[in-house]
Design an enzyme around this catalytic site. Sequence first.
Site, PDB file in Angstrom:
ATOM      1  N   CYS A 226       0.831  -1.203   0.000  1.00 39.89           N
ATOM      2  CA  CYS A 226       0.000   0.000   0.000  1.00 39.89           C
ATOM      3  C   CYS A 226       0.866   1.252   0.000  1.00 39.89           C
ATOM      4  CB  CYS A 226      -0.933   0.008   1.208  1.00 39.89           C
ATOM      5  SG  CYS A 226      -0.090   0.058   2.805  1.00 39.89           S
ATOM      6  N   HIS A 239       3.464   1.163   3.313  1.00 38.19           N
ATOM      7  CA  HIS A 239       4.311  -0.027   3.276  1.00 38.19           C
ATOM      8  C   HIS A 239       5.170  -0.084   2.015  1.00 38.19           C
ATOM      9  CE1 HIS A 239       1.372  -1.910   6.314  1.00 38.19           C
ATOM     10  NE2 HIS A 239       2.486  -1.580   6.930  1.00 38.19           N
ATOM     11  N   CYS A 340      -5.096  11.558 -27.044  1.00 36.41           N
ATOM     12  CA  CYS A 340      -5.494  10.786 -28.227  1.00 36.41           C
ATOM     13  C   CYS A 340      -6.805  11.293 -28.808  1.00 36.41           C
ATOM     14  CB  CYS A 340      -5.591   9.306 -27.883  1.00 36.41           C
ATOM     15  SG  CYS A 340      -6.596   8.956 -26.419  1.00 36.41           S
ATOM     16  N   HIS A 820      -9.040   5.311 -24.500  1.00 35.45           N
ATOM     17  CA  HIS A 820      -8.170   5.648 -25.622  1.00 35.45           C
ATOM     18  C   HIS A 820      -9.016   5.804 -26.885  1.00 35.45           C
ATOM     19  CE1 HIS A 820      -4.567   5.848 -28.018  1.00 35.45           C
ATOM     20  NE2 HIS A 820      -4.877   4.773 -28.712  1.00 35.45           N
TER      21      HIS A 820
END
Length: 860
Positions: A226, A239, A340, A820
Amino acid sequence: MQRAALFRGGDAQMAAGDLGELLVPYMPTIRVPKSGDRVYKTECAFSYDSPDSEGGLYVCMNTFLGFGREHIERHYRKTGQCVYLHLKRHAIEKVPGASGGALPKRRNAKLFLDLETNSDLNSEDFEYEDEAKLVIFPDHYEISLPNIEELPALVTIACDALLSAKSPYRKQEPDSWEEELQASKHAKTLVQLDNGVRIPPSGWKCSKCDLRENLWLNLTDGSVLCGKWFFDGSGGNGHAMEHYKETGYPLAVKLGTITPDGADVYSFDEEEPVLDPHIAKHLAHFGIDMLQMQVTENGLRDNDIKPRVSEWEVIQEAGVKLKPMYGPGYTGIKNLGNSCYLNAVMQAIFSIPEFQRAYVGNLPRIFDYSPLDPTQDFNTQMAKLGHGLLSGQYSKPPMKSELIEQVMKEEHKPQRNGISPRMFKAFISKGHPEFSSNRQQDAQEFFLHLINLVERNPVGSENPSDVFRFLVEERTQCCQSRKVRYTERVDYIMQLPVAMEAATNKDELITYELKRREAEAARRPPPELVRAKIPFSACLQAFSEPSNVEDFWSSALQAKSAGVKTSRFASFPEYLVVQIKKFTFGLDWIPKKLDVSIDMPDFLDISHLRARGLQPGEEELPDIAPPIVIPDDPKGIYGLTVSSLDIDESSVMQLAEMGFPLEACRKAVYYTGNLGAEVAFNWIIAHMEEPDFAEPLVIPAFGEVASSGAAALGAVGLDNQPPEEMVAIIISMGFQRNLAIQALKATNNNLERALEWIFSHPDLEEESEPPLDTMDMENNANANILADTGSEGPRIKDGPGRYELFGFISHMGTSTMSGHYVCHLKKEGRWVIYNDLRVCASERPPKDLGYIYFYHRIPS
């Protein structure tokens, strides 16, 4: 002076002792860049030449604009500026050593130009060397740099400041698209442990605390841990950072952000988000195929819904060997990071002859008459982009392998394919809160934004956007009195609803959904996707059917009544743009996309949708405006809160999803009369600095309402003076105050019709406010369109309603906020796929999965 003499290159070197004396006459024109100056040292203002190009780049020491070899003379003639900094990057072949490896051979140990490495060259075989020198026009005297001892202090300081200046596309806002990430220094040499770790497609959790969100995959050992402080600041126990401190493994990718376009990568060592050019290889080491990954609204991958036949594979024609295309009209466009949508729209736009003629055909005139700063001129940047796409200069096939060695022996000329729309995007998105960000956008909204700019920046006698414009006749009928009203409005896109109820494979869909839910509950791989198959005829039928009019006020009954509206074409455009309305909202108000297959026709005939106007036997509704309702006790509405008002909650939730305060969103929707999230968004932008921006909506007493309450809802003021709320909304869209007031007066303070009126009167934008007596036109949109344009009306190119498909834009992903875009165009009798920089002959164009379709009229 002849060009050959001007660019003879290096044969006019001056003696060292004469340098200071030589520069004295030009000292007043040499400036030191300040913090607010934009320094264009990586790209020409008129072309896509850069220091990588054969002729290098000339940067004016006064304006800091960059020019390629073909355009430097124009700037010199126009401005008289004589001193330029010439920048050139050389690609040098490494010398093989005794062991067979390449040995470095650099004259300069430092690359001082902030340029991308040419991806067409193998970095193991080539290295780069940057060169800078001062050039004095018109005799083209050259002074090599550095030459600190002989140059005046001002010149040295100016050169150093120019070379160290940041990109002009970088902004202070951290979320601006121009704040580009840099490639990590660890990416190329990253060591990955061969420990057999394979990352599952779902069900991730932190290996130390079992958290299931904000998870990071360490690219060295495959640990899933995490985070806490990275990117979005979502919860975690840190962590991932602890693991880095223990092991020194530097790079991690955020799970849930992996798409075929890339992923969010963080460098613990460099302490910032970075790019990993080798991310696909690094993820494959742990069994992750980027092509199969998608981002969903909750940050988890959407692979469970689209296995094997996912739209990502079908639309991009993955798994098929596609032949690359080169030459004029086959130039790719670099993805700047979620740009895009721009790439796809501009490829389609410049496949249309009218746009080619308007900008590329007029290129010499546009460039010659461009302002002193051509980077801030719309027509110049459109001509530059069009020439880059159509000239073939940036789309050349690779040389034969046997010729490479011969060329390398003399001088290596880097092969440069594709263009970067960085300057173009920076200009056309300037001031727009969405297009100037690094977030994914709706291609349809960008198309309309571009058309708006084309309308407002005329080029030549004809406006190329005329080919898209058409008139829509709207017939509204009172269901009780049966009387009708006919109005006309201008539009550029035909929006087709998705007729889900007409799916031809309903049984398969039901079976698939049951299996999918079972697999999800049992955490098994999902079944093969079954996509709804919708007949195009059903979508066209849904478009032509009457729709209910909410809160319809009948002027015949002088009261609210049931009303229906139908739309027809009062004119047919030269080019018909059809949008499939795939995007909608779920029950939880999360935007989603309908994953459907529609059998779009190659040939389309919509002649039957031609408007017919008022028919014999029909009776028109009286031209009477709704009355203002004055309560018996005006103070009785004081303190009325938003809960008792009719507010479009779907628009509220759309705005809230963007991160705005909920109460501010409700106020925006209320004050813009429930006209939709886009209009309310502009209200937010115009009012977000106000101290009570996020305070709950409270309706003032009636005496205070006249200018901002009822009038803001579109009611007619006693003097027809437009409400300030609506004026502010139109001003926030970039229009002048006088034009906003004029448009609102002409449309009886109807915000939606006022915007249409503005677009149909482009010539009035720069004029002062001419008062119009338009009370007689308050319910006649056609009269509004024709006002001040005489009998000509809006510029339209009417003709037959028969069309042929020549292009379509497809979207992959779950909503307009992610995914996309890819463009397919039919050129020279064959389909071509434009996937950012990749341009190839299409083998299986997915015409059934498109989002926006482009048709051209078939001559009668």
